[in-house]
Write a protein that holds these residues in place. Structure first.
Motif, PDB file in Angstrom:
ATOM      1  N   PRO A  81       0.838  -1.198   0.000  1.00  0.00           N
ATOM      2  CA  PRO A  81       0.000   0.000   0.000  1.00  0.00           C
ATOM      3  C   PRO A  81       0.878   1.254   0.000  1.00  0.00           C
ATOM      4  O   PRO A  81       1.979   1.260   0.555  1.00  0.00           O
ATOM      5  CB  PRO A  81      -0.779  -0.111   1.308  1.00  0.00           C
ATOM      6  CG  PRO A  81      -0.784  -1.559   1.623  1.00  0.00           C
ATOM      7  CD  PRO A  81       0.514  -2.097   1.102  1.00  0.00           C
ATOM      8  N   LYS A  82       0.350   2.300  -0.608  1.00  0.00           N
ATOM      9  CA  LYS A  82       1.128   3.502  -0.829  1.00  0.00           C
ATOM     10  C   LYS A  82       1.685   4.117   0.463  1.00  0.00           C
ATOM     11  O   LYS A  82       2.759   4.710   0.461  1.00  0.00           O
ATOM     12  CB  LYS A  82       0.263   4.526  -1.566  1.00  0.00           C
ATOM     13  CG  LYS A  82       1.069   5.485  -2.421  1.00  0.00           C
ATOM     14  CD  LYS A  82       0.203   6.325  -3.317  1.00  0.00           C
ATOM     15  CE  LYS A  82       1.025   7.449  -3.949  1.00  0.00           C
ATOM     16  NZ  LYS A  82       2.218   6.957  -4.661  1.00  0.00           N
ATOM     17  N   ARG A  83       0.970   3.977   1.550  1.00  0.00           N
ATOM     18  CA  ARG A  83       1.416   4.629   2.786  1.00  0.00           C
ATOM     19  C   ARG A  83       2.528   3.873   3.503  1.00  0.00           C
ATOM     20  O   ARG A  83       3.133   4.391   4.433  1.00  0.00           O
ATOM     21  CB  ARG A  83       0.234   4.750   3.768  1.00  0.00           C
ATOM     22  CG  ARG A  83      -0.779   5.786   3.369  1.00  0.00           C
ATOM     23  CD  ARG A  83      -1.856   5.869   4.429  1.00  0.00           C
ATOM     24  NE  ARG A  83      -1.373   6.460   5.660  1.00  0.00           N
ATOM     25  CZ  ARG A  83      -1.968   6.298   6.857  1.00  0.00           C
ATOM     26  NH1 ARG A  83      -3.029   5.532   6.947  1.00  0.00           N
ATOM     27  NH2 ARG A  83      -1.497   6.891   7.924  1.00  0.00           N
ATOM     28  N   VAL A  84       2.744   2.633   3.073  1.00  0.00           N
ATOM     29  CA  VAL A  84       3.747   1.818   3.762  1.00  0.00           C
ATOM     30  C   VAL A  84       5.129   2.087   3.194  1.00  0.00           C
ATOM     31  O   VAL A  84       5.358   1.989   1.996  1.00  0.00           O
ATOM     32  CB  VAL A  84       3.419   0.316   3.610  1.00  0.00           C
ATOM     33  CG1 VAL A  84       4.503  -0.533   4.258  1.00  0.00           C
ATOM     34  CG2 VAL A  84       2.064   0.008   4.198  1.00  0.00           C
TER      35      VAL A  84
END
Lengths: 220, 220
Positions: B183-186
């Motif tokens: 996921p992009k936030r990781v």
């Protein structure tokens, strides 16, 4: 050819470009734009073009870069187009892990000798190499070994560096903690794995990440 | 506090400053100039001052930086002033080496769980931690673990990342080769040890280094 006045920052990024290009080659991709390359690297396209400008460009406007040619050029610049033979000192867990890294070969390195001071390990094979006693380290130059890898405990790092240099090594990759002194011409690359962890928390979200699980992004 | 608009390059250097400062503290040094710090880091003093300017300075003109204060501030910025609990997946040679790194603690990390899929390893202790089966990975968030460490073979990296994220991890340190999507936030930090070797030959002298052995220089 030694390329003069190339900033260390650029040299530091070249292996990362190479890594990205090897990935693209794995995927069968023939060309890549500076935008796509920057995206893979986590940088910006301007910096990609600037980095390559030190070596005369490589790209054709509107066509991007030829993946294989570019990888070959970077290998040449970094002198990875010849086999760099290496000797490892310290065959503990980390040493064994290093001996088993499949990707060292991809970058042109071949570990051809491994040393330890533990009598129990001498003669044993690790990663296909017979472990020798550290006292046998003297003739590395004759064996064509110019790279030394230090994976010994911290307190033995300086002595190991001295031994490696005395044996003819011209560059060192050091995994051990602590400070060592070497002749000015000898390059030491310190790999402090714990330090690499240290920039992770800065980027970690404060709240759980699963909420954002639907948007995915790639990471090399 | 999250410091906005700090370049990644600066964030990338902060752990290196911290490492140098920890060395100075070991030596009992109280203050350090930007010149001396740049020297330890292999950079230039202007960049040191510029890097610190993003966080409001820290230094007093003519007095240099207070070593302990500066180290504390960098820890705060990088969020290393709290313990970051981590879980390791893959207890091979590399995994065992990671579990044994004494310096992870210095940077505020504590590995509190280790997983493997090899039934022979389950229940065994490595680095003081009892190895659990990978199927037990589900409750990391409840255990206060937000950092995942991937030290599995390449082909298992994506599944391991998925498992870690499903269990509540928010950041990943990946030692495995290859590409994963998250996921992009990781944030994923990839430690490609072989790649770090790749800039060594560029700096290696063509002729033996022993001739220059009388001029010595330090290396962290």
């Amino acid at each position: 050819m030694r390329y003069r006045r190339v900033p260390d920052e650029t040299i530091r990024r070249l292996p990362k470009y190479l890594r990205a290009l090897l990935l693209l080659m794995d995927r069968g991709q023939k060309t890549v734009s500076s935008v796509a390359l920057a995206d893979l690297m986590g940088g910006n396209p301007g910096r990609v073009r600037k980095d390559f400008s030190y070596f005369g460009g490589f790209g054709k406007r509107g066509f991007g870069y030829d993946v294989e040619t570019l990888a070959g050029e970077i290998r040449k610049i970094l002198r990875l187009n010849v086999v760099n033979k290496a000797a490892l000192v310290g065959v503990g867990n980390l040493g064994r892990a290093i001996l088993a890294f499949p990707s060292l070969k991809k970058y042109g390195f071949e570990i051809v000798a491994a040393f330890d001071n533990d009598p129990k390990k001498i003669g044993e094979k690790a990663g296909g190499i017979v472990i020798e006693h550290i006292s046998q380290i003297c003739d590395l130059e004759q064996r064509g070994v110019y790279v030394g890898i230090i994976a010994v405990p911290r307190q033995a790092a300086q002595q190991t560096a001295d031994d490696l240099l005395e044996a003819g090594v011209r560059g060192i990759v050091k995994f051990s903690q602590g400070y060592i002194t070497v002749p000015k011409r000898v390059k030491v690359i310190t790999i402090d794995i714990a330090m690499d962890f240290a920039r992770l928390p800065y980027y970690m979200p404060r709240s759980p990440s699963r909420a954002a699980a639907f948007r995915r992004t790639g990471s090399l």
